[in-house]
Motif scaffolding. Structure first.
Motif, PDB file in Angstrom:
ATOM      1  N   HIS A 175       0.873  -1.185   0.000  1.00 23.63           N
ATOM      2  CA  HIS A 175       0.111   0.151  -0.092  1.00 23.63           C
ATOM      3  C   HIS A 175       0.898   1.306   0.071  1.00 23.63           C
ATOM      4  CE1 HIS A 175      -3.772  -2.173   0.800  1.00 23.63           C
ATOM      5  NE2 HIS A 175      -3.076  -3.091   1.426  1.00 23.63           N
ATOM      6  N   SER A 176       2.200   1.144  -0.060  1.00 25.55           N
ATOM      7  CA  SER A 176       3.023   2.345   0.348  1.00 25.55           C
ATOM      8  C   SER A 176       3.042   3.215  -0.907  1.00 25.55           C
ATOM      9  CB  SER A 176       4.577   1.982   0.570  1.00 25.55           C
ATOM     10  OG  SER A 176       5.010   1.513  -0.836  1.00 25.55           O
ATOM     11  N   MET A 177       2.591   2.876  -2.322  1.00 25.48           N
ATOM     12  CA  MET A 177       2.547   3.867  -3.318  1.00 25.48           C
ATOM     13  C   MET A 177       0.917   4.113  -3.742  1.00 25.48           C
ATOM     14  SD  MET A 177       5.669   4.347  -3.770  1.00 25.48           S
ATOM     15  CE  MET A 177       5.680   5.010  -5.173  1.00 25.48           C
ATOM     16  N   GLU A 178       0.251   3.771  -2.949  1.00 20.57           N
ATOM     17  CA  GLU A 178      -1.364   4.157  -3.227  1.00 20.57           C
ATOM     18  C   GLU A 178      -1.490   5.549  -3.023  1.00 20.57           C
ATOM     19  OE1 GLU A 178      -3.666  -0.155  -2.172  1.00 20.57           O
ATOM     20  OE2 GLU A 178      -3.575   1.507  -0.796  1.00 20.57           O
ATOM     21  N   PRO A 179      -2.334   6.105  -3.538  1.00 22.82           N
ATOM     22  CA  PRO A 179      -3.366   5.600  -4.516  1.00 22.82           C
ATOM     23  C   PRO A 179      -2.994   5.584  -5.831  1.00 22.82           C
ATOM     24  CG  PRO A 179      -3.895   8.043  -4.105  1.00 22.82           C
ATOM     25  CD  PRO A 179      -2.607   7.580  -3.222  1.00 22.82           C
ATOM     26  N   ARG A 180      -1.651   6.248  -6.442  1.00 22.40           N
ATOM     27  CA  ARG A 180      -1.280   5.950  -7.603  1.00 22.40           C
ATOM     28  C   ARG A 180      -1.024   4.639  -8.151  1.00 22.40           C
ATOM     29  NH1 ARG A 180       3.505   9.939 -10.155  1.00 22.40           N
ATOM     30  NH2 ARG A 180       3.023   9.565 -12.382  1.00 22.40           N
ATOM     31  N   ILE A 181      -0.442   3.760  -7.204  1.00 20.64           N
ATOM     32  CA  ILE A 181      -0.124   2.274  -7.675  1.00 20.64           C
ATOM     33  C   ILE A 181      -0.933   1.421  -6.690  1.00 20.64           C
ATOM     34  CG2 ILE A 181       1.542   0.584  -8.147  1.00 20.64           C
ATOM     35  CD1 ILE A 181       3.374   2.728  -8.716  1.00 20.64           C
ATOM     36  N   PRO A 182      -2.084   1.024  -6.876  1.00 25.44           N
ATOM     37  CA  PRO A 182      -2.756   0.167  -6.286  1.00 25.44           C
ATOM     38  C   PRO A 182      -2.240  -1.160  -5.721  1.00 25.44           C
ATOM     39  CG  PRO A 182      -4.245   0.958  -7.961  1.00 25.44           C
ATOM     40  CD  PRO A 182      -2.970   1.190  -8.294  1.00 25.44           C
ATOM     41  N   ASP A 183      -2.645  -1.645  -4.678  1.00 26.71           N
ATOM     42  CA  ASP A 183      -2.162  -2.936  -4.106  1.00 26.71           C
ATOM     43  C   ASP A 183      -2.555  -4.147  -5.073  1.00 26.71           C
ATOM     44  OD1 ASP A 183      -0.918  -5.187  -2.539  1.00 26.71           O
ATOM     45  OD2 ASP A 183      -2.909  -5.156  -1.259  1.00 26.71           O
ATOM     46  N   GLY A 184      -1.473  -4.808  -5.534  1.00 23.77           N
ATOM     47  CA  GLY A 184      -1.778  -5.894  -6.497  1.00 23.77           C
ATOM     48  C   GLY A 184      -1.947  -5.735  -7.912  1.00 23.77           C
ATOM     49  N   SER A 185      -1.694  -4.470  -8.237  1.00 25.93           N
ATOM     50  CA  SER A 185      -2.097  -3.953  -9.606  1.00 25.93           C
ATOM     51  C   SER A 185      -0.933  -4.444 -10.533  1.00 25.93           C
ATOM     52  CB  SER A 185      -2.012  -2.515  -9.943  1.00 25.93           C
ATOM     53  OG  SER A 185      -0.771  -1.908  -9.229  1.00 25.93           O
ATOM     54  N   LEU A 186      -1.442  -4.534 -11.758  1.00 23.17           N
ATOM     55  CA  LEU A 186      -0.236  -4.996 -12.932  1.00 23.17           C
ATOM     56  C   LEU A 186       0.147  -3.704 -13.549  1.00 23.17           C
ATOM     57  CD1 LEU A 186       0.720  -7.557 -14.374  1.00 23.17           C
ATOM     58  CD2 LEU A 186      -1.314  -7.153 -16.090  1.00 23.17           C
ATOM     59  N   ILE A 238      20.384  10.269  -0.739  1.00 25.85           N
ATOM     60  CA  ILE A 238      19.526   9.674  -1.560  1.00 25.85           C
ATOM     61  C   ILE A 238      18.268   9.189  -0.781  1.00 25.85           C
ATOM     62  CG2 ILE A 238      19.163   7.804  -3.396  1.00 25.85           C
ATOM     63  CD1 ILE A 238      22.282   7.762  -4.013  1.00 25.85           C
ATOM     64  N   ARG A 239      17.234   9.354  -1.433  1.00 26.97           N
ATOM     65  CA  ARG A 239      16.029   9.053  -0.522  1.00 26.97           C
ATOM     66  C   ARG A 239      14.999   8.420  -1.469  1.00 26.97           C
ATOM     67  NH1 ARG A 239      14.750  10.549   4.536  1.00 26.97           N
ATOM     68  NH2 ARG A 239      12.684  10.982   5.298  1.00 26.97           N
ATOM     69  N   LEU A 240      14.636   7.100  -0.901  1.00 22.45           N
ATOM     70  CA  LEU A 240      13.496   6.389  -1.522  1.00 22.45           C
ATOM     71  C   LEU A 240      11.924   6.889  -0.694  1.00 22.45           C
ATOM     72  CD1 LEU A 240      15.235   3.202  -2.073  1.00 22.45           C
ATOM     73  CD2 LEU A 240      15.183   4.915  -3.460  1.00 22.45           C
ATOM     74  N   GLU A 241      11.028   7.335  -1.483  1.00 25.57           N
ATOM     75  CA  GLU A 241       9.902   7.912  -0.998  1.00 25.57           C
ATOM     76  C   GLU A 241       8.667   7.046  -1.292  1.00 25.57           C
ATOM     77  OE1 GLU A 241      11.431  12.551  -0.732  1.00 25.57           O
ATOM     78  OE2 GLU A 241      10.232  11.970  -2.101  1.00 25.57           O
ATOM     79  N   PRO A 242       7.711   6.833  -0.306  1.00 27.36           N
ATOM     80  CA  PRO A 242       6.554   6.101  -0.741  1.00 27.36           C
ATOM     81  C   PRO A 242       5.497   7.506  -1.137  1.00 27.36           C
ATOM     82  CG  PRO A 242       6.673   6.609   1.705  1.00 27.36           C
ATOM     83  CD  PRO A 242       8.056   6.895   1.088  1.00 27.36           C
ATOM     84  N   LEU A 243       4.364   7.068  -1.779  1.00 26.27           N
ATOM     85  CA  LEU A 243       3.340   8.003  -1.870  1.00 26.27           C
ATOM     86  C   LEU A 243       2.381   8.168  -0.986  1.00 26.27           C
ATOM     87  CD1 LEU A 243       3.135   7.588  -5.691  1.00 26.27           C
ATOM     88  CD2 LEU A 243       4.702   9.154  -4.658  1.00 26.27           C
ATOM     89  N   ASN A 244       2.272   7.137  -0.188  1.00 25.68           N
ATOM     90  CA  ASN A 244       1.300   7.093   0.816  1.00 25.68           C
ATOM     91  C   ASN A 244       1.940   7.657   2.086  1.00 25.68           C
ATOM     92  OD1 ASN A 244      -0.600   6.184   2.861  1.00 25.68           O
ATOM     93  ND2 ASN A 244      -0.777   4.365   2.065  1.00 25.68           N
ATOM     94  N   PRO A 245       1.286   8.809   2.742  1.00 25.05           N
ATOM     95  CA  PRO A 245       1.860   9.580   3.621  1.00 25.05           C
ATOM     96  C   PRO A 245       1.779   8.481   4.955  1.00 25.05           C
ATOM     97  CG  PRO A 245      -0.509  10.156   3.295  1.00 25.05           C
ATOM     98  CD  PRO A 245       0.177   9.418   2.268  1.00 25.05           C
ATOM     99  N   GLU A 246       1.311   7.344   5.000  1.00 28.24           N
ATOM    100  CA  GLU A 246       1.081   6.596   6.133  1.00 28.24           C
ATOM    101  C   GLU A 246       2.549   5.854   6.198  1.00 28.24           C
ATOM    102  OE1 GLU A 246      -2.464   4.220   6.285  1.00 28.24           O
ATOM    103  OE2 GLU A 246      -3.650   5.909   6.385  1.00 28.24           O
TER     104      GLU A 246
END
Length: 268
Positions: A175-186, A238-246
């Motif tokens: 869920h860390s890249m939601e909502p742009r990349i939904p969990d389980g998406s292709l 160098i920073r790796l960032e999720p899109l989900n603020p949680e």
């Protein structure tokens, strides 16, 4: 957990029916598939493109328009209500099979598989109509000429997309890249992207990680560079960032990771 790229899992469940033409003095023939996601109420439909081998000219003209009609009805009424009405009211010329369940990793991909199995086989033209689905090791390996033999499957590419041998699809879990990349998406990726990485969403291979499921992650890449001389510079961070603020971002050293691919878009 971080978003990771995983092989096929089939964690979801779908319901499908086959559409069959039953025209007078013609052999019965499966002509399409309707696949439903009971959880979301969405539906996917695919019908044959030609009917000249199973229908006369007038009937073929009607069948040619059937897929567009079904799509319009699904949009207006919703999948489940329309399927129920279809089961109750279709004419003898077009019949609906009994409902069946199927394990799903991506609905568009399973729709193609059901169509190939029950309706007609659609030729796969690598990197012309289809792109490979990769396992973790294959994607990270950047297999070059061996790409085709390493593919777990071939997935039909989105309409109108220009394809090249550095493209592949993979599933993103988490869920860390939601909502742009939904969990389980292709999702569609490009191997070994060139140019600046700044602000891009990347598939990263992390070194020194024993857990296979955590070794690959999809994150937005940001970096801060400082000049060390007139023509040289180094990474200050160098920073790796999720899109989900949680979820939390983290810093990495250049030697701790490798960029495998650039994320391009969600296919489903």
């Amino acid at each position: 957990m971080p978003a990771t790229v995983i092989p096929i899992t089939g964690r979801k469940q779908g319901t499908y029916v086959l559409l069959e033409s039953c025209l007078p003095e013609r052999p019965s023939r499966n002509i399409g598939v309707l696949l439903l996601d009971p959880a979301s109420g969405r539906a996917w439909v695919r019908l044959r493109q030609r009917y000249d081998d199973c229908a006369g000219p007038d009937d073929a003209e009607v069948l040619d328009a059937l897929e567009a009609h079904i799509q319009a009805c699904l949009a207006e009424s919703g999948a489940e209500p329309w399927l129920q009405s279809m089961e109750d009211s279709l004419s003898n010329a077009v019949r609906v099979s009994e409902r069946q369940t199927v394990a799903v990793d991506a609905f568009s991909r399973v729709l193609d598989r059901l169509f190939d199995e029950h309706v007609e086989k659609v030729p796969v033209a690598p990197f012309r109509t289809h792109v490979p689905l990769y396992s973790l090791r294959a994607a990270a390996g950047g297999l070059g000429e061996e790409m085709e033999s390493a593919a777990e499957d071939w997935v039909r590419a989105p309409e109108g997309m220009r394809l090249s041998p550095d493209l592949f699809v993979a599933h993103v879990e988490g869920h860390s890249m939601e909502p742009r990349i939904p969990d389980g998406s292709l999702n569609l990726f490009r191997l070994h992207p060139a140019g600046s990485r700044q602000g891009k969403i990347l598939l990263i291979q992390r070194f020194g990680v024993l857990d296979e499921t955590a070794r690959y992650t999809v994150k937005r890449y940001t970096s801060i560079k400082v000049s060390t001389s007139e023509d040289e510079w180094r990474h200050e961070r160098i920073r790796l960032e999720p899109l989900n603020p949680e979820f939390e971002a983290w810093d990495v050293a250049p030697e701790d990771f490798a960029v495998v691919a650039e994320w391009l878009r969600v296919i489903e």
